[in-house]
Design a protein around this motif. Structure first.
Motif, mmCIF file in Angstrom:
data_model
loop_
_atom_site.group_PDB
_atom_site.id
_atom_site.type_symbol
_atom_site.label_atom_id
_atom_site.label_comp_id
_atom_site.label_asym_id
_atom_site.label_seq_id
_atom_site.Cartn_x
_atom_site.Cartn_y
_atom_site.Cartn_z
ATOM 1 N N SER A 1 0.825 -1.214 0.000
ATOM 2 C CA SER A 1 0.000 0.000 0.000
ATOM 3 C C SER A 1 0.856 1.259 0.000
ATOM 4 C CB SER A 1 -0.935 0.003 1.203
ATOM 5 O OG SER A 1 -1.826 -1.077 1.131
ATOM 6 N N GLU A 2 2.054 1.189 0.607
ATOM 7 C CA GLU A 2 2.939 2.363 0.646
ATOM 8 C C GLU A 2 3.437 2.733 -0.744
ATOM 9 O OE1 GLU A 2 6.130 1.504 3.322
ATOM 10 O OE2 GLU A 2 4.809 1.379 5.070
ATOM 11 N N VAL A 3 3.692 1.748 -1.599
ATOM 12 C CA VAL A 3 4.243 2.041 -2.921
ATOM 13 C C VAL A 3 3.178 2.135 -4.007
ATOM 14 C CG1 VAL A 3 6.496 1.059 -2.397
ATOM 15 C CG2 VAL A 3 4.729 -0.388 -3.389
ATOM 16 N N ALA A 4 1.992 1.666 -3.729
ATOM 17 C CA ALA A 4 0.914 1.742 -4.717
ATOM 18 C C ALA A 4 0.412 3.180 -4.779
ATOM 19 C CB ALA A 4 -0.214 0.795 -4.343
ATOM 20 N N THR A 5 0.546 3.781 -5.942
ATOM 21 C CA THR A 5 0.087 5.159 -6.122
ATOM 22 C C THR A 5 -0.858 5.224 -7.313
ATOM 23 O OG1 THR A 5 1.902 5.731 -7.607
ATOM 24 C CG2 THR A 5 2.294 6.046 -5.233
ATOM 25 N N ALA A 6 -1.477 6.371 -7.486
ATOM 26 C CA ALA A 6 -2.417 6.545 -8.601
ATOM 27 C C ALA A 6 -1.700 6.442 -9.945
ATOM 28 C CB ALA A 6 -3.117 7.888 -8.479
ATOM 29 N N GLU A 7 -0.386 6.731 -9.987
ATOM 30 C CA GLU A 7 0.363 6.677 -11.239
ATOM 31 C C GLU A 7 0.680 5.239 -11.659
ATOM 32 O OE1 GLU A 7 1.904 8.608 -8.536
ATOM 33 O OE2 GLU A 7 0.495 10.159 -9.129
ATOM 34 N N VAL A 8 0.590 4.306 -10.724
ATOM 35 C CA VAL A 8 0.896 2.911 -11.030
ATOM 36 C C VAL A 8 -0.419 2.174 -11.287
ATOM 37 C CG1 VAL A 8 1.927 0.779 -10.185
ATOM 38 C CG2 VAL A 8 2.935 2.981 -9.557
#
Length: 99
Positions: free
Chosen positions: A43-50
């Protein structure tokens, strides 16, 4: 601080109607805590850009034309049946039906 406690595991066991021994509670507490920690890391690395993915390799359905081909006759389909009656496969009754 751990989010998963033995009391929470016992409570989940009650909700799932699963009787858990003390050893199972101990083991599951650690396993579930590791799962929650790993989800938090993702969840920390999951962003809207990915973009979200369900498979690492792009997949595409491949369809063929649905064409009528040679089929078995009723007699051919029943030729190796261990038991048959009235042009149908005869099988043992199931699901509490009378035999």
């Amino acid at each position: 601080m751990s989010e998963i406690t033995p009391d929470l595991v016992r409570h989940l066991g009650v909700l799932a109607r699963i009787q858990l021994s003390d050893e199972e509670v101990e083991r599951l507490t650690g396993e579930l805590d590791a799962i929650v920690d790993n989800i938090a890391k993702v969840s920390e690395v999951a962003t809207a850009e990915v973009p979200a993915t369900s498979h690492p390799v792009p997949l595409e359905n491949v369809f063929r034309r649905d064409e009528v081909g040679e089929t078995l006759t009723q007699a051919e389909a029943l030729s190796n049946a261990p038991d048959q009656a009235d042009g149908r496969f005869r099988v043992t009754a199931i699901l509490g039906e009378e035999q």
